[in-house]
Each structure stands twice: as structure tokens, then as C-alpha cells.
Write an enzyme that holds these catalytic residues in place. Structure first.
Site, PDB file in Angstrom:
ATOM      1  N   GLY A   1     -11.243   6.216  -4.880  1.00  0.00           N
ATOM      2  CA  GLY A   1     -10.798   6.266  -3.423  1.00  0.00           C
ATOM      3  C   GLY A   1      -9.655   7.040  -3.529  1.00  0.00           C
ATOM      4  O   GLY A   1      -9.328   7.508  -2.580  1.00  0.00           O
ATOM      5  N   ASP A   2      -9.032   7.323  -4.575  1.00  0.00           N
ATOM      6  CA  ASP A   2      -7.712   8.335  -4.558  1.00  0.00           C
ATOM      7  C   ASP A   2      -7.681   9.622  -4.500  1.00  0.00           C
ATOM      8  O   ASP A   2      -8.815  10.225  -4.743  1.00  0.00           O
ATOM      9  CB  ASP A   2      -6.884   8.058  -5.975  1.00  0.00           C
TER      10      ASP A   2
ATOM     11  N   LYS B   1      -8.598   2.607   9.302  1.00  0.00           N
ATOM     12  CA  LYS B   1      -7.490   3.303  10.043  1.00  0.00           C
ATOM     13  C   LYS B   1      -7.861   4.338  10.933  1.00  0.00           C
ATOM     14  O   LYS B   1      -7.410   4.389  12.228  1.00  0.00           O
ATOM     15  CB  LYS B   1      -6.126   3.779   9.159  1.00  0.00           C
TER      16      LYS B   1
ATOM     17  N   ASN C   1      -0.745  -3.576  -5.682  1.00  0.00           N
ATOM     18  CA  ASN C   1      -1.487  -2.584  -5.814  1.00  0.00           C
ATOM     19  C   ASN C   1      -0.920  -1.394  -5.604  1.00  0.00           C
ATOM     20  O   ASN C   1      -1.362  -0.490  -6.038  1.00  0.00           O
ATOM     21  CB  ASN C   1      -2.654  -2.694  -4.158  1.00  0.00           C
TER      22      ASN C   1
ATOM     23  N   PHE D   1       1.416  -3.940  12.877  1.00  0.00           N
ATOM     24  CA  PHE D   1       1.099  -3.570  11.607  1.00  0.00           C
ATOM     25  C   PHE D   1       0.171  -4.483  10.727  1.00  0.00           C
ATOM     26  O   PHE D   1      -0.264  -4.169   9.879  1.00  0.00           O
ATOM     27  CB  PHE D   1       2.537  -4.226  10.693  1.00  0.00           C
TER      28      PHE D   1
ATOM     29  N   LYS E   1      -4.317  -3.456   3.229  1.00  0.00           N
ATOM     30  CA  LYS E   1      -3.629  -2.116   2.837  1.00  0.00           C
ATOM     31  C   LYS E   1      -3.935  -1.495   1.529  1.00  0.00           C
ATOM     32  O   LYS E   1      -3.338  -0.495   1.305  1.00  0.00           O
ATOM     33  CB  LYS E   1      -2.405  -1.779   3.268  1.00  0.00           C
TER      34      LYS E   1
ATOM     35  N   ILE F   1       6.838  -3.537   5.872  1.00  0.00           N
ATOM     36  CA  ILE F   1       7.554  -2.607   6.836  1.00  0.00           C
ATOM     37  C   ILE F   1       7.721  -3.520   8.209  1.00  0.00           C
ATOM     38  O   ILE F   1       8.702  -3.250   8.652  1.00  0.00           O
ATOM     39  CB  ILE F   1       6.366  -1.586   7.322  1.00  0.00           C
TER      40      ILE F   1
ATOM     41  N   TYR G   1     -10.252   1.590   3.247  1.00  0.00           N
ATOM     42  CA  TYR G   1      -9.069   1.229   3.958  1.00  0.00           C
ATOM     43  C   TYR G   1      -8.787   2.340   5.032  1.00  0.00           C
ATOM     44  O   TYR G   1      -8.335   2.093   6.041  1.00  0.00           O
ATOM     45  CB  TYR G   1      -8.071   1.229   2.808  1.00  0.00           C
TER      46      TYR G   1
ATOM     47  N   SER H   1      -2.283   5.605   9.066  1.00  0.00           N
ATOM     48  CA  SER H   1      -1.890   6.159   7.561  1.00  0.00           C
ATOM     49  C   SER H   1      -2.164   7.211   7.093  1.00  0.00           C
ATOM     50  O   SER H   1      -3.319   8.057   7.477  1.00  0.00           O
ATOM     51  CB  SER H   1      -2.894   4.987   6.534  1.00  0.00           C
TER      52      SER H   1
HETATM   53  N1  UFG Z   1      -0.527   4.817  -8.926  1.00  0.00           N
HETATM   54  C1  UFG Z   1      -0.432   4.581 -10.083  1.00  0.00           C
HETATM   55  N2  UFG Z   1      -0.295   3.269 -10.798  1.00  0.00           N
HETATM   56  C2  UFG Z   1      -0.428   2.114  -9.807  1.00  0.00           C
HETATM   57  C3  UFG Z   1      -0.656   2.292  -8.575  1.00  0.00           C
HETATM   58  C4  UFG Z   1      -0.577   3.645  -7.688  1.00  0.00           C
HETATM   59  O1  UFG Z   1      -0.632   5.267 -10.809  1.00  0.00           O
HETATM   60  O2  UFG Z   1      -0.303   0.984 -10.121  1.00  0.00           O
HETATM   61  C5  UFG Z   1      -0.767   6.075  -8.097  1.00  0.00           C
HETATM   62  C6  UFG Z   1      -1.975   6.382  -7.237  1.00  0.00           C
HETATM   63  O3  UFG Z   1      -2.840   6.544  -8.138  1.00  0.00           O
HETATM   64  C7  UFG Z   1      -1.447   7.367  -6.235  1.00  0.00           C
HETATM   65  C8  UFG Z   1       0.377   6.945  -6.199  1.00  0.00           C
HETATM   66  O4  UFG Z   1       0.510   6.037  -7.200  1.00  0.00           O
HETATM   67  O5  UFG Z   1      -1.342   8.622  -6.886  1.00  0.00           O
HETATM   68  C9  UFG Z   1       0.373   6.084  -4.949  1.00  0.00           C
HETATM   69  O6  UFG Z   1      -0.409   5.111  -4.947  1.00  0.00           O
HETATM   70  P1  UFG Z   1      -0.123   3.726  -3.910  1.00  0.00           P
HETATM   71  O7  UFG Z   1      -1.161   2.729  -4.408  1.00  0.00           O
HETATM   72  O8  UFG Z   1       1.270   3.239  -4.156  1.00  0.00           O
HETATM   73  O9  UFG Z   1      -0.336   4.215  -2.504  1.00  0.00           O
HETATM   74  P2  UFG Z   1      -1.279   5.275  -1.700  1.00  0.00           P
HETATM   75  O10 UFG Z   1      -1.000   6.541  -1.774  1.00  0.00           O
HETATM   76  O11 UFG Z   1      -2.644   4.655  -2.354  1.00  0.00           O
HETATM   77  O12 UFG Z   1      -1.267   4.708  -0.252  1.00  0.00           O
HETATM   78  C10 UFG Z   1      -1.758   3.472   0.323  1.00  0.00           C
HETATM   79  C11 UFG Z   1      -2.100   3.672   1.564  1.00  0.00           C
HETATM   80  C12 UFG Z   1      -0.690   4.131   2.392  1.00  0.00           C
HETATM   81  C13 UFG Z   1       0.138   3.013   2.180  1.00  0.00           C
HETATM   82  C14 UFG Z   1       0.505   2.891   0.888  1.00  0.00           C
HETATM   83  C15 UFG Z   1       1.463   2.090   0.598  1.00  0.00           C
HETATM   84  O13 UFG Z   1      -3.077   4.622   1.604  1.00  0.00           O
HETATM   85  O14 UFG Z   1      -1.429   4.108   3.666  1.00  0.00           O
HETATM   86  O15 UFG Z   1      -0.725   2.624   0.150  1.00  0.00           O
HETATM   87  O16 UFG Z   1       1.049   0.783   1.218  1.00  0.00           O
HETATM   88  F1  UFG Z   1       1.425   3.321   2.912  1.00  0.00           F
END
Ligand code: UFG
Length: 340
Positions: free
Chosen positions: A296-297, A155, A200, A83, A87, A14, A151, A127
Site C-alpha cells: 500500500g506504500d 478518507k 505503525n 479526527f 490510520k 493530533i 485507509y 490525508s
Molecule cells: N516506514 C518505514 N518503517 C516503519 C514505518 C514507516 O520505513 O517502521 C516508512 C514508510 O514506508 C514511508 C514512511 O516511512 O515511506 C512514512 O510512513 P508512515 O507509516 O509514518 O506514514 P505514511 O506515509 O504511511 O502515512 C500514514 C497516513 C497519513 C498519516 C501518517 C501518520 O497515510 O495520513 O500515516 O499517521 F498522516
């Protein structure tokens, strides 16, 4: 005199897009980045994309107050966009102390350097994850924070540190932007998301599967209470997020103290909908397998973007297909990321 903005984490995903937005709008930009999850090449691309260079870049850890002091002493900084942080939700569960150390410690160190050098304007990267397991979506800024992983806790803690600091130092003007899920890339294909190691986040992982760098996407759980069982997020184009930061700088003087705003689109997409949108954008099949939930999701996070619309008369405009198209263009043109 043009306004000079210090961007911490300016070489990151970002951060780099925001640097371009600032340069294109006449700001001078100073970057501090430790490159723990970014490449200095991103800053060369920033200059190429914007057609002019940033004023200076420093490789430093924000917890190094001496290094920060030298940066503030060398430039007349007007505002800071902060930033730089760790994360990754999953990673934070396994290394909570490192998350508190880097994210909270980095922020307090930055605040104390700003205070020492008389800098009063700050935009902070918060976030949507601070909301945790939401009872209902869309989420407004009034919904109570309830982080479900370290995480997100870092924040939320930073927001509380900022709120309390603003109470005692009324000259401060701080905006905390709670981003939902920033994805996509600059439409030129020069700038994009290039995390170090295994991604990630879902979008860079998908892009690396499409380009053949990884075999298949693991979908983390299909037993959530959502229509297709996979997690729903409010994906927002990084160009909209970058534009949002410029707006934030323009509006920092509107109010004293801390103001918190969501930065999202109000549209939720499931992991499987994202896979399908990416297949369309790239014209490539994306193999995936459903695995267990990630620690954590949460099931669903979608913004109510009403407050930012009302405050700035601004809203994100780019849709999911533009996000996938631009993320794919960057990946296709840079199959090995900035290292290629
Ligand atoms: N997911 C998968 N497979 C993966 C990665 C993620 O299925 O390999 C799923 C997760 O379970 C979730 C969705 O995709 O349902 C999004 O996951 P991300 O890891 O991309 O993002 P998050 O929702 O966990 O968000 C985190 C932080 C945010 C940040 C975001 C992007 O909480 O602040 O990552 O950096 F903006």
C-alpha cells in the site's frame, strides 16, 4: 459565550495537541474518544499544558448514535473537528472492512448527529494518502485522488460523502484538511505520540528505538525511484497541524460547502534523512535494517502548501530538526509513553 468545539479523537496524537491550541485561544472543548489508540492520560496532560481543563470528555464510539445524541444534547456545540479514525496504511490492507466501518461509518454517524442537532460547521481530518501514486510532486488540491490502500480509500470516500452532503445541505460549512505526515510533539514534553502496541508510523517507531524500547527500525524498501531509494514524505510538526485547525475554525465561514486544503510544508524527506535527523536530535545511534516494501506504500508524497497560504495567509514554520527534537523530548521524558 465562548465557542464550543466537539473534538472527536481528542485524546489522540493530533487531537490532544489541537485541544491545547483551542483551550489556549479561549475555546471550550468537548472530547469524544473511544481510546482504541489513545490514553485518557493525554487529556490530563492537555489540561496541565493549557492551564485549564476541557469542558467534558466522553468515552464513546462514533458509530453509537445514541451516545453521540447525548453528547450533542448536553452541550451547545458550535463546531466539530473530526479526527477519530483508524490510520495505519499497512494494517488497513489486512482489515479493509474494519477501516470502512470505523472511518466511513463513524463519519456518517457524526454527520447525522450534527444534522439532527443543527450543527453546521465541520473540520475533517483527511490525508495526503488520497493522492496515491503521484506522477509528480508537489501535490496540489487539484491533483486527482487515486488511493492505493483501504485507509486512503476511506478518507477519499469520506470527502465524497461530505461533498455530496454539502451539495444538498447548503447551510453546511466543511473544511477537509489533507495532512501530510504529522510528527513531533508539544515542546513541553508533556504531550506527544504514544500509539498502542507496535507503532505503525515511522516517527514513533524511531523514537522507541532511540529510547531502547525496540531494537531497530525496519526501513520499508530502498528501491523506490527516489535519490536514496527510500520513501519520501512531507513531515509536518504536529504544533503546526494544531495551529492549522484553529485557523480552519476561524475561516470556516468564508465559503459554503466543502473546501479541501493540503496541510504540509512543501519539503520532502526520505526515511534515511529522517533517521539521520533523529540521530542528531537525540544524540543516539538508530540501528536500522532495510526490509521489503510495505503493502500500500507509495514512493513520494510532498504538498504544495500554496492554497492554504493564499486562503489563510498562513504556513507551517517548524522544520525537521524541531520535529525530531520535540518527538525525542517527549520520548525521553516519557519512555513508556502515557503508561509510564
Ligand atoms: N516506514 C518505514 N518503517 C516503519 C514505518 C514507516 O520505513 O517502521 C516508512 C514508510 O514506508 C514511508 C514512511 O516511512 O515511506 C512514512 O510512513 P508512515 O507509516 O509514518 O506514514 P505514511 O506515509 O504511511 O502515512 C500514514 C497516513 C497519513 C498519516 C501518517 C501518520 O497515510 O495520513 O500515516 O499517521 F498522516
Amino acid at each position: 459565550m465562548p465557542t464550543t468545539v466537539l473534538v472527536t479523537g481528542g485524546a489522540g496524537f493530533i487531537g490532544s495537541h489541537t485541544c491545547v491550541e483551542l483551550l489556549e485561544n479561549g475555546y471550550e472543548v468537548v472530547v469524544v474518544d473511544d481510546h482504541s489508540n489513545s490514553s485518557p492520560v493525554a487529556l490530563e496532560r492537555v489540561a496541565k499544558t493549557a492551564g485549564r481543563p476541557i469542558a467534558a470528555a466522553y468515552r464513546a464510539d462514533l458509530r453509537d448514535r445514541g451516545a453521540l445524541d447525548s453528547v450533542f444534547a448536553a452541550h451547545r456545540i458550535d463546531s466539530v473537528i473530526h479526527f477519530a479514525a483508524k490510520k495505519a496504511v499497512g494494517e488497513s490492507v489486512g482489515m479493509p472492512v474494519a477501516y470502512y466501518d470505523v472511518n466511513v461509518g463513524g463519519t456518517t454517524s457524526l454527520l447525522s448527529a450534527m444534522h439532527a442537532h443543527g450543527v453546521r460547521h465541520l473540520v475533517f481530518s483527511s490525508s495526503c494518502s488520497v493522492y496515491g501514486n503521484a506522477d509528480k510532486v508537489p501535490l496540489t488540491e487539484q491533483d486527482p485522488p487515486a488511493p492505493t490502500n483501504p485507509y486512503a480509500s476511506t478518507k477519499w470516500m469520506c470527502e465524497q460523502v461530505l461533498a455530496d452532503t454539502c451539495r444538498h445541505l447548503p447551510e453546511l460549512r466543511v473544511l477537509a484538511l489533507r495532512y501530510f505526515n504529522p510528527v513531533g510533539a508539544h515542546p513541553s514534553g508533556l504531550l506527544g505520540e504514544d500509539p498502542r502496541g507496535v507503532p505503525n508510523n515511522v516517527m514513533p517507531y524511531l523514537a522507541q528505538v532511540a529510547v531502547g524500547r525496540r531494537e531497530r527500525l525496519s526501513v520499508f524498501g530502498d528501491d523506490y525511484p527516489t535519490p536514496d531509494g527510500t520513501g519520501i514524505r512531507d513531515y509536518i510538526h504536529v504544533m503546526d497541524v494544531a495551529e492549522g485547525h484553529r485557523r480552519a475554525l476561524e475561516r470556516l465561514n468564508d465559503e459554503s460547502g466543502l473546501r479541501v486544503l493540503n496541510l504540509g510544508t512543501g519539503v520532502g524527506s526520505s526515511v534515511l534523512e529522517l533517521v539521520s535527523a533523529f540521530e542528531q536530535a537525540s544524540g543516539r545511534p538508530i540501528p536500522y535494517e532495510v526490509t521489503g516494501r510495505r503493502a500500500g506504500d507509495v514512493a513520494e508524497l510532498v504538498a504544495d502548501p500554496g492554497a492554504v497560504k493564499e486562503a489563510w495567509n498562513w504556513a507551517a514554520t517548524r522544520d525537521l530538526s524541531a520535529m525530531c527534537r520535540d518527538a525525542w523530548r517527549f520520548q525521553e521524558l516519557n519512555p513508556a509513553g502515557y503508561g509510564g
